[in-house]
Design an enzyme around this catalytic site. Sequence first.
Site, PDB file in Angstrom:
ATOM      1  N   THR A  73       0.831  -1.196   0.000  1.00  0.00           N
ATOM      2  CA  THR A  73       0.000   0.000   0.000  1.00  0.00           C
ATOM      3  C   THR A  73       0.874   1.258   0.000  1.00  0.00           C
ATOM      4  OG1 THR A  73      -1.921   1.059   1.010  1.00  0.00           O
ATOM      5  CG2 THR A  73      -0.458  -0.105   2.516  1.00  0.00           C
TER       6      THR A  73
ATOM      7  N   LYS B 179       2.649   1.308  -4.056  1.00  0.00           N
ATOM      8  CA  LYS B 179       1.817   0.582  -5.027  1.00  0.00           C
ATOM      9  C   LYS B 179       2.338   0.660  -6.459  1.00  0.00           C
ATOM     10  CE  LYS B 179      -2.748   1.064  -2.880  1.00  0.00           C
ATOM     11  NZ  LYS B 179      -4.145   1.346  -3.224  1.00  0.00           N
TER      12      LYS B 179
ATOM     13  N   GLY C 184     -13.340  10.036 -10.860  1.00  0.00           N
ATOM     14  CA  GLY C 184     -12.009   9.756 -10.331  1.00  0.00           C
ATOM     15  C   GLY C 184     -11.105   9.156 -11.392  1.00  0.00           C
ATOM     16  N   ALA C 185      -9.809   9.374 -11.216  1.00  0.00           N
ATOM     17  CA  ALA C 185      -8.829   8.804 -12.150  1.00  0.00           C
ATOM     18  C   ALA C 185      -7.557   8.416 -11.403  1.00  0.00           C
ATOM     19  CB  ALA C 185      -8.513   9.808 -13.259  1.00  0.00           C
ATOM     20  N   GLY C 186      -7.667   8.262 -10.087  1.00  0.00           N
ATOM     21  CA  GLY C 186      -6.528   7.835  -9.284  1.00  0.00           C
ATOM     22  C   GLY C 186      -6.445   6.313  -9.247  1.00  0.00           C
ATOM     23  N   GLY C 187      -5.733   5.801  -8.252  1.00  0.00           N
ATOM     24  CA  GLY C 187      -5.508   4.355  -8.166  1.00  0.00           C
ATOM     25  C   GLY C 187      -6.807   3.566  -8.084  1.00  0.00           C
ATOM     26  N   ALA C 188      -7.697   3.961  -7.164  1.00  0.00           N
ATOM     27  CA  ALA C 188      -8.924   3.193  -6.962  1.00  0.00           C
ATOM     28  C   ALA C 188      -9.826   3.280  -8.191  1.00  0.00           C
ATOM     29  CB  ALA C 188      -9.662   3.710  -5.727  1.00  0.00           C
TER      30      ALA C 188
HETATM   31  N1  LIG Z   1     -12.916   0.680  -0.174  1.00  0.00           N
HETATM   32  C1  LIG Z   1     -11.720   0.252  -0.507  1.00  0.00           C
HETATM   33  O1  LIG Z   1     -11.380  -0.940  -0.434  1.00  0.00           O
HETATM   34  C2  LIG Z   1     -10.737   1.242  -1.074  1.00  0.00           C
HETATM   35  C3  LIG Z   1      -9.598   0.801  -1.770  1.00  0.00           C
HETATM   36  C4  LIG Z   1      -8.727   1.766  -2.296  1.00  0.00           C
HETATM   37  C5  LIG Z   1      -9.015   3.118  -2.110  1.00  0.00           C
HETATM   38  N2  LIG Z   1     -10.126   3.486  -1.426  1.00  0.00           N
HETATM   39  C6  LIG Z   1     -10.476   4.903  -1.251  1.00  0.00           C
HETATM   40  O2  LIG Z   1     -10.609   5.456  -2.529  1.00  0.00           O
HETATM   41  C7  LIG Z   1     -10.354   6.863  -2.475  1.00  0.00           C
HETATM   42  C8  LIG Z   1      -9.409   7.241  -3.592  1.00  0.00           C
HETATM   43  O3  LIG Z   1      -8.167   6.602  -3.375  1.00  0.00           O
HETATM   44  P1  LIG Z   1      -7.036   6.593  -4.489  1.00  0.00           P
HETATM   45  O4  LIG Z   1      -5.971   5.690  -4.005  1.00  0.00           O
HETATM   46  O5  LIG Z   1      -7.644   6.373  -5.826  1.00  0.00           O
HETATM   47  O6  LIG Z   1      -6.530   8.114  -4.391  1.00  0.00           O
HETATM   48  P2  LIG Z   1      -5.707   8.918  -5.496  1.00  0.00           P
HETATM   49  O7  LIG Z   1      -4.960   7.989  -6.383  1.00  0.00           O
HETATM   50  O8  LIG Z   1      -4.970   9.960  -4.734  1.00  0.00           O
HETATM   51  O9  LIG Z   1      -6.842   9.642  -6.394  1.00  0.00           O
HETATM   52  C9  LIG Z   1      -7.640  10.669  -5.839  1.00  0.00           C
HETATM   53  C10 LIG Z   1      -8.778  11.021  -6.779  1.00  0.00           C
HETATM   54  O10 LIG Z   1      -9.623  11.983  -6.146  1.00  0.00           O
HETATM   55  C11 LIG Z   1      -9.650  13.191  -6.928  1.00  0.00           C
HETATM   56  N3  LIG Z   1      -9.659  14.362  -6.065  1.00  0.00           N
HETATM   57  C12 LIG Z   1      -8.933  14.563  -4.944  1.00  0.00           C
HETATM   58  N4  LIG Z   1      -9.181  15.779  -4.425  1.00  0.00           N
HETATM   59  C13 LIG Z   1     -10.085  16.361  -5.239  1.00  0.00           C
HETATM   60  C14 LIG Z   1     -10.753  17.628  -5.250  1.00  0.00           C
HETATM   61  N5  LIG Z   1     -10.517  18.535  -4.286  1.00  0.00           N
HETATM   62  N6  LIG Z   1     -11.625  17.886  -6.242  1.00  0.00           N
HETATM   63  C15 LIG Z   1     -11.872  16.969  -7.215  1.00  0.00           C
HETATM   64  N7  LIG Z   1     -11.271  15.756  -7.260  1.00  0.00           N
HETATM   65  C16 LIG Z   1     -10.387  15.462  -6.291  1.00  0.00           C
HETATM   66  C17 LIG Z   1      -8.391  13.139  -7.741  1.00  0.00           C
HETATM   67  O11 LIG Z   1      -8.543  13.977  -8.857  1.00  0.00           O
HETATM   68  P3  LIG Z   1      -7.254  14.499  -9.674  1.00  0.00           P
HETATM   69  O12 LIG Z   1      -6.860  13.374 -10.589  1.00  0.00           O
HETATM   70  O13 LIG Z   1      -7.724  15.697 -10.373  1.00  0.00           O
HETATM   71  O14 LIG Z   1      -6.183  14.793  -8.650  1.00  0.00           O
HETATM   72  C18 LIG Z   1      -8.322  11.653  -8.077  1.00  0.00           C
HETATM   73  O15 LIG Z   1      -9.219  11.304  -9.113  1.00  0.00           O
HETATM   74  C19 LIG Z   1      -9.801   7.103  -1.056  1.00  0.00           C
HETATM   75  O16 LIG Z   1     -10.859   7.583  -0.269  1.00  0.00           O
HETATM   76  C20 LIG Z   1      -9.404   5.735  -0.588  1.00  0.00           C
HETATM   77  O17 LIG Z   1      -9.460   5.607   0.822  1.00  0.00           O
HETATM   78  C21 LIG Z   1     -10.994   2.578  -0.917  1.00  0.00           C
END
Ligand SMILES: NC(=O)c1ccc[n+]([C@@H]2O[C@H](COP(=O)([O-])OP(=O)(O)OC[C@H]3O[C@@H](n4cnc5c(N)ncnc54)[C@H](OP(=O)(O)O)[C@@H]3O)[C@@H](O)[C@H]2O)c1
Length: 271
Positions: A77, A81, A142-146
Amino acid sequence: MSTALDAAPFEIAGKTRVLGILAHPTDHVKAPPGINRIARERAKDAVMVPFNVPPDGLGSVVNAFRSILTFNGSIVTVPHKQAILAFCDEVTPQARAVGAANVIRREPDGRIVGAQLDGIGFIRGLYHQGIELEGRSVHLSGAGGAASAIAFALGEAKVARLTLNNRSRDKLVAIRAKLQEMFPAVDVAIGTIDPRGHDIVVNGTTLGMRPADPLPIDETGLTADMVVAEVIMEPEITPLLAFAQTVGCKIHLGRHMLDHQLQLMADFLGL
Ligand SMILES: NC(=O)c1ccc[n+]([C@@H]2O[C@H](COP(=O)([O-])OP(=O)(O)OC[C@H]3O[C@@H](n4cnc5c(N)ncnc54)[C@H](OP(=O)(O)O)[C@@H]3O)[C@@H](O)[C@H]2O)c1
């Protein structure tokens, strides 16, 4: 309710298989109690422990794993990752597509295989709640990891139409191109925050974790026939889910994704 498992305390011994969670820091990792519970439920002699490894130590730690014969593998994690891929001998198609792995397994010959189970965990969670995906339309923010892991898993699940929305639009162009190459039958579009006209609406962003966050979508586009799903686990009912409930949508919690992912990780790690 007490069970036979409660009556037999688990002891680490010479044959115990070792599993890890690679993170930096490890203070807030949630997976070890869940994986250790699954090991007990499956009557496996195995234990997961935290490995707090700073980024510059990742390569040497993974190389050391190759020589530890009692080691099955590790969850991976933040912040490892993406970096972990460079140290894997083999990577699953999902991990390659997303550009990140969240679990590695040591093969009997010492080779390290990386996999990405975020998206599959999310899909399994939906199926378990009776929500079908094949032939349906999905609006994904969203376009991050998840979110990107979910996008590729939705392609595999044969959705008919997938609309991508994210603050940073450039990331969506790359994700869309890769999705079109891998899943030509899926109609993939770059959309807006308006979810109108979709069966399932997914928040894959971090928006909703903090009380002051705006909603990730235009909530006026929600209708009662939609399913609204979250990746966020804390708070359990995000402002988006709370609003969706007032509209009459079926809601789907972020914790289902983690619950199903832990089972998939346990399978992958040989439990
Ligand atoms: N339930 C589960 O098993 C599980 C597993 C993994 C992750 N998660 C959760 O999933 C969520 C995302 O995680 P991640 O790893 O994908 O994070 P990440 O890679 O940092 O991606 C964050 C995403 O949120 C957007 N974002 C952040 N701040 C923003 C804002 N102020 N306005 C608009 N968009 C915004 C980002 O947009 P930009 O691209 O424009 O920055 C990007 O698309 C977290 O809450 C994490 O805890 C849950």
